[in-house]
Design a protein around this motif. Structure first.
Motif, PDB file in Angstrom:
ATOM      1  N   LEU A 288       0.869  -1.178   0.000  1.00  0.00           N
ATOM      2  CA  LEU A 288       0.000   0.000   0.000  1.00  0.00           C
ATOM      3  C   LEU A 288       0.904   1.226   0.000  1.00  0.00           C
ATOM      4  O   LEU A 288       1.537   1.553   1.005  1.00  0.00           O
ATOM      5  N   VAL A 289       0.991   1.891  -1.140  1.00  0.00           N
ATOM      6  CA  VAL A 289       1.924   2.998  -1.362  1.00  0.00           C
ATOM      7  C   VAL A 289       1.191   4.325  -1.196  1.00  0.00           C
ATOM      8  O   VAL A 289       0.035   4.464  -1.613  1.00  0.00           O
ATOM      9  N   GLY A 290       1.863   5.308  -0.608  1.00  0.00           N
ATOM     10  CA  GLY A 290       1.323   6.663  -0.554  1.00  0.00           C
ATOM     11  C   GLY A 290       1.842   7.459  -1.731  1.00  0.00           C
ATOM     12  O   GLY A 290       3.041   7.741  -1.809  1.00  0.00           O
ATOM     13  N   GLY A 291       0.956   7.834  -2.653  1.00  0.00           N
ATOM     14  CA  GLY A 291       1.377   8.516  -3.873  1.00  0.00           C
ATOM     15  C   GLY A 291       0.610   9.790  -4.124  1.00  0.00           C
ATOM     16  O   GLY A 291      -0.544   9.946  -3.714  1.00  0.00           O
ATOM     17  N   THR A 292       1.241  10.723  -4.802  1.00  0.00           N
ATOM     18  CA  THR A 292       0.618  11.980  -5.213  1.00  0.00           C
ATOM     19  C   THR A 292       0.423  11.929  -6.716  1.00  0.00           C
ATOM     20  O   THR A 292       1.387  11.991  -7.474  1.00  0.00           O
ATOM     21  N   ASN A 293      -0.819  11.808  -7.140  1.00  0.00           N
ATOM     22  CA  ASN A 293      -1.118  11.569  -8.547  1.00  0.00           C
ATOM     23  C   ASN A 293      -1.840  12.748  -9.168  1.00  0.00           C
ATOM     24  O   ASN A 293      -2.646  13.423  -8.516  1.00  0.00           O
ATOM     25  N   GLY A 294      -1.584  12.984 -10.441  1.00  0.00           N
ATOM     26  CA  GLY A 294      -2.311  14.004 -11.161  1.00  0.00           C
ATOM     27  C   GLY A 294      -3.738  13.570 -11.444  1.00  0.00           C
ATOM     28  O   GLY A 294      -4.011  12.390 -11.653  1.00  0.00           O
ATOM     29  N   ASP A 295      -4.664  14.525 -11.418  1.00  0.00           N
ATOM     30  CA  ASP A 295      -6.050  14.236 -11.763  1.00  0.00           C
ATOM     31  C   ASP A 295      -6.133  14.035 -13.271  1.00  0.00           C
ATOM     32  O   ASP A 295      -5.757  14.921 -14.049  1.00  0.00           O
ATOM     33  N   PRO A 296      -6.620  12.869 -13.723  1.00  0.00           N
ATOM     34  CA  PRO A 296      -6.668  12.612 -15.165  1.00  0.00           C
ATOM     35  C   PRO A 296      -7.591  13.557 -15.914  1.00  0.00           C
ATOM     36  O   PRO A 296      -7.473  13.688 -17.138  1.00  0.00           O
ATOM     37  N   LEU A 297      -8.507  14.229 -15.212  1.00  0.00           N
ATOM     38  CA  LEU A 297      -9.456  15.117 -15.877  1.00  0.00           C
ATOM     39  C   LEU A 297      -9.010  16.580 -15.883  1.00  0.00           C
ATOM     40  O   LEU A 297      -9.561  17.392 -16.628  1.00  0.00           O
ATOM     41  N   ASP A 298      -8.026  16.910 -15.027  1.00  0.00           N
ATOM     42  CA  ASP A 298      -7.606  18.315 -14.926  1.00  0.00           C
ATOM     43  C   ASP A 298      -6.175  18.349 -14.402  1.00  0.00           C
ATOM     44  O   ASP A 298      -5.915  17.980 -13.257  1.00  0.00           O
ATOM     45  N   ASP A 299      -5.231  18.804 -15.237  1.00  0.00           N
ATOM     46  CA  ASP A 299      -3.822  18.784 -14.842  1.00  0.00           C
ATOM     47  C   ASP A 299      -3.479  19.863 -13.812  1.00  0.00           C
ATOM     48  O   ASP A 299      -2.336  19.930 -13.335  1.00  0.00           O
ATOM     49  N   THR A 300      -4.435  20.725 -13.456  1.00  0.00           N
ATOM     50  CA  THR A 300      -4.191  21.708 -12.407  1.00  0.00           C
ATOM     51  C   THR A 300      -4.551  21.166 -11.029  1.00  0.00           C
ATOM     52  O   THR A 300      -4.376  21.861 -10.025  1.00  0.00           O
ATOM     53  N   LEU A 301      -5.052  19.931 -10.979  1.00  0.00           N
ATOM     54  CA  LEU A 301      -5.465  19.319  -9.720  1.00  0.00           C
ATOM     55  C   LEU A 301      -4.596  18.100  -9.427  1.00  0.00           C
ATOM     56  O   LEU A 301      -3.945  17.562 -10.318  1.00  0.00           O
ATOM     57  N   VAL A 302      -4.604  17.672  -8.173  1.00  0.00           N
ATOM     58  CA  VAL A 302      -3.778  16.545  -7.761  1.00  0.00           C
ATOM     59  C   VAL A 302      -4.563  15.693  -6.760  1.00  0.00           C
ATOM     60  O   VAL A 302      -5.470  16.189  -6.074  1.00  0.00           O
ATOM     61  N   LEU A 303      -4.240  14.402  -6.695  1.00  0.00           N
ATOM     62  CA  LEU A 303      -4.890  13.464  -5.780  1.00  0.00           C
ATOM     63  C   LEU A 303      -3.848  12.903  -4.820  1.00  0.00           C
ATOM     64  O   LEU A 303      -2.751  12.522  -5.233  1.00  0.00           O
ATOM     65  N   ASN A 304      -4.195  12.848  -3.528  1.00  0.00           N
ATOM     66  CA  ASN A 304      -3.343  12.221  -2.523  1.00  0.00           C
ATOM     67  C   ASN A 304      -3.951  10.861  -2.228  1.00  0.00           C
ATOM     68  O   ASN A 304      -5.035  10.770  -1.641  1.00  0.00           O
ATOM     69  N   GLN A 305      -3.247   9.786  -2.618  1.00  0.00           N
ATOM     70  CA  GLN A 305      -3.882   8.475  -2.611  1.00  0.00           C
ATOM     71  C   GLN A 305      -3.045   7.418  -1.905  1.00  0.00           C
ATOM     72  O   GLN A 305      -1.804   7.480  -1.876  1.00  0.00           O
ATOM     73  N   GLY A 306      -3.748   6.443  -1.360  1.00  0.00           N
ATOM     74  CA  GLY A 306      -3.152   5.185  -0.964  1.00  0.00           C
ATOM     75  C   GLY A 306      -3.428   4.195  -2.082  1.00  0.00           C
ATOM     76  O   GLY A 306      -4.590   3.924  -2.406  1.00  0.00           O
ATOM     77  N   ILE A 307      -2.382   3.662  -2.698  1.00  0.00           N
ATOM     78  CA  ILE A 307      -2.506   2.829  -3.907  1.00  0.00           C
ATOM     79  C   ILE A 307      -1.983   1.431  -3.609  1.00  0.00           C
ATOM     80  O   ILE A 307      -0.851   1.275  -3.121  1.00  0.00           O
ATOM     81  N   VAL A 308      -2.782   0.431  -3.882  1.00  0.00           N
ATOM     82  CA  VAL A 308      -2.368  -0.951  -3.701  1.00  0.00           C
ATOM     83  C   VAL A 308      -1.599  -1.399  -4.939  1.00  0.00           C
ATOM     84  O   VAL A 308      -2.135  -1.374  -6.051  1.00  0.00           O
ATOM     85  N   PHE A 309      -0.328  -1.790  -4.761  1.00  0.00           N
ATOM     86  CA  PHE A 309       0.486  -2.350  -5.844  1.00  0.00           C
ATOM     87  C   PHE A 309       0.580  -3.853  -5.641  1.00  0.00           C
ATOM     88  O   PHE A 309       1.097  -4.332  -4.627  1.00  0.00           O
ATOM     89  N   GLU A 310       0.055  -4.590  -6.620  1.00  0.00           N
ATOM     90  CA  GLU A 310       0.105  -6.044  -6.580  1.00  0.00           C
ATOM     91  C   GLU A 310       1.359  -6.535  -7.305  1.00  0.00           C
ATOM     92  O   GLU A 310       1.681  -6.046  -8.400  1.00  0.00           O
ATOM     93  N   PRO A 311       2.090  -7.496  -6.735  1.00  0.00           N
ATOM     94  CA  PRO A 311       3.291  -7.998  -7.417  1.00  0.00           C
ATOM     95  C   PRO A 311       2.939  -8.634  -8.758  1.00  0.00           C
ATOM     96  O   PRO A 311       2.031  -9.464  -8.848  1.00  0.00           O
ATOM     97  N   GLY A 312       3.630  -8.186  -9.788  1.00  0.00           N
ATOM     98  CA  GLY A 312       3.407  -8.714 -11.124  1.00  0.00           C
ATOM     99  C   GLY A 312       2.224  -8.118 -11.848  1.00  0.00           C
ATOM    100  O   GLY A 312       2.043  -8.361 -13.049  1.00  0.00           O
TER     101      GLY A 312
END
Length: 520
Positions: A288-312
């Protein structure tokens, strides 16, 4: 009035001492009693002054850690929070004229506490009475009555103390019978949960790893060294994988990285993405990674997310932070003249963070997890809402680097402990440079890493699907206190207008005037 104001000023400081880093929770009832006594006997038009002074000393002391952001930010935020004590003083003045006023005054306290915890810009919940009750009988009541109920219980203890101090002189040093009844009832309500803990059923177990990678240098500025921060978490996870292969540590079911363990979009930055994939493949369990991601609908916005990375497989479930910090992660009314985005450190917030709305638990392997990111843990609806929807475990991802030399770390970690009590869930906290820890459903800290430590915690935790009464009640107790504020305010204004009409001189001649006229 000078003595009242002095009592209020001291009372606010005493209340702040109930919170970390001092943490003397038993000081909270005397502090609340001091506020009530400083207001007692004053009309609403004057009662606001001692209440405001109480709020100033309490707010500035309990949130002195905001100075890490800037002295101007600390002064401005605490001034706004102190202003909530003005209507509190007015409400206390109204309530003190009623029968059973200890109940009504405590409801006013909790109602104002609820109001400031959600307004403006999602509010500031730090400083709620419930947030200083770890390791106390009040804290044991959390699974039964929730945060709002515990704050009410602490406030009621303080207002009852004030009532006893007022009643004793009238009884010629002998407490009236009703005092014994009130104290006995309050003692039973307070102590019963400690004697009868809420029963929790275990639905399974999981082994969880929490990584605290620390921040290089002073530890205060994550963006300036974000690649080194990510590299630290990758390295520690790979070291854990090596220890697992050597049989030195148990294999976790999943790994938790903190908020801002990647301060860039992990799907767009090739180097960061490669590091996460390497760590995930090495440990061979989800991260479970803490990442700062761009909003795909608006490049002036950002998302603070917990992202599950599955191996493979790569990215899977995500949780988006529900309560971004105003002026820290987004700028309200960006571009307005009254608060330009070029003022002070606001230039460090080039994009506005979008608020998350989902309460669906994350699926990490076979475990359903309620996630919270940093200040999310201080708000009631997020964690409880996910637990009510089936979460078996709670994780808190946090980046408190800016506050690493302050009491904010201790205050927030105590809130995480209290969430464990409230929900009946194990809580796993992964902080970027402290305080990380694993907390049992009774609030006990099983393992922890202090500030600026660099370590991986691996602990077996129990899973549960039992819903405590506090989780079932959700935010309705808090909403009730707001309804009470509105209804009592309307009632007070109606009563005031009726009283004013009754005080107006009558146009009919008085009986005395009639008699004088007859005599003449």
């Amino acid at each position: 009035m000078p003595l009242r104001c002095l009592l209020a000023l001291v009372g606010g400081l005493v209340l702040a001492a109930g919170f970390e880093p001092i943490g003397l929770a038993w000081l909270m009832p005397p502090a609340v009693a001091a506020l009530v006594l400083s207001v007692r006997g004053l009309r609403p038009g004057r009662a606001w002054l001692p209440s405001l002074l109480f709020g100033i000393t309490f707010t500035y002391a309990v949130m002195v850690w905001m100075r890490s952001v800037g002295t101007d930010a600390w002064l401005a935020m605490c001034a706004m929070e102190s202003a909530f004590f003005v209507p509190l003083g007015v409400g206390l003045s109204w309530s003190l004229r009623l029968r059973a006023w200890p109940v009504w005054t405590s409801l006013w306290w909790v109602g104002i506490e609820t109001w400031r915890s959600g307004f403006p810009f999602s509010g500031m919940p730090f400083g709620r009475l419930a947030y200083a009750t770890a390791d106390t009988p009040w804290g044991d009541a959390l699974p039964w009555i929730g945060m709002t109920g515990v704050s009410l219980l602490v406030a009621l203890t303080g207002t009852t103390l004030a009532w006893l101090l007022v009643s004793l002189p009238d009884a010629r040093r002998q407490p009236p019978r009703r005092a014994y009844v009130a104290v006995a009832a309050l003692a039973v309500v307070t102590l019963a949960p400690a004697l009868v803990p809420y029963p929790l059923e275990r639905s399974g177990t999981a082994t969880v790893a929490a990584v605290q990678g620390d921040v290089p240098g002073t530890g205060l500025n994550v963006p300036a060294v974000h690649r080194e921060v990510t590299a630290n978490h990758v390295r520690l996870t790979e070291d854990l994988a090596a220890a697992v292969e050597a049989g030195e540590r148990p294999r976790p079911d999943f790994v938790v990285w903190p908020e801002n363990s990647t301060a860039v979009d992990p799907f767009l930055d090739a180097g960061v993405h490669a590091g996460i994939v390497a760590a995930s493949d090495a440990i061979d369990v989800p991260i479970l990674v803490g990442g700062t991601n761009g909003d795909p609908l608006d490049d002036t916005l950002v998302l603070n997310q917990g992202i599950v990375f599955e191996p493979g497989l790569g990215g899977a479930d995500r949780y988006t932070k529900r309560h971004p910090v105003p002026y820290g992660e987004y700028i309200p009314f960006r571009g307005s003249s009254w608060m330009p985005s070029t003022y002070g450190r606001l230039t460090e917030v080039p994009r506005d963070m979008v608020r998350g709305t989902s309460l669906e638990p994350l699926r990490i392997g076979d475990v359903r997890v309620a996630d919270a990111i940093c200040f999310d843990v201080a708000y009631d609806e997020g964690i409880a809402g996910q637990v009510a929807r089936g979460a078996e475990l709670v994780t808190v991802q946090t980046s408190n680097a800016m506050f690493s030399r302050t009491s904010q770390l201790d205050q927030q970690f105590e809130i995480s402990r209290l969430r464990a009590l409230e929900t009946g869930r194990w809580v796993v906290v992964a902080a970027i440079n402290g305080i990380s820890g694993v907390v049992g459903p009774d609030g006990t800290v099983v393992a922890s890493v202090p500030a600026r430590g660099q370590e991986v915690l691996v602990e077996e935790v129990a899973l549960s699907t039992t819903l405590t009464p506090a989780v079932r009640a959700g935010v309705w107790p808090a909403r009730f206190t707001l309804v009470f504020l509105v209804c009592h305010t309307v009632w007070a204004f109606v009563a005031y207008r009726r009283r004013r009409r009754g005080e107006r001189p009558s146009r009919q001649p008085s009986q005395e005037t009639v008699e004088r006229g007859s005599t003449a």
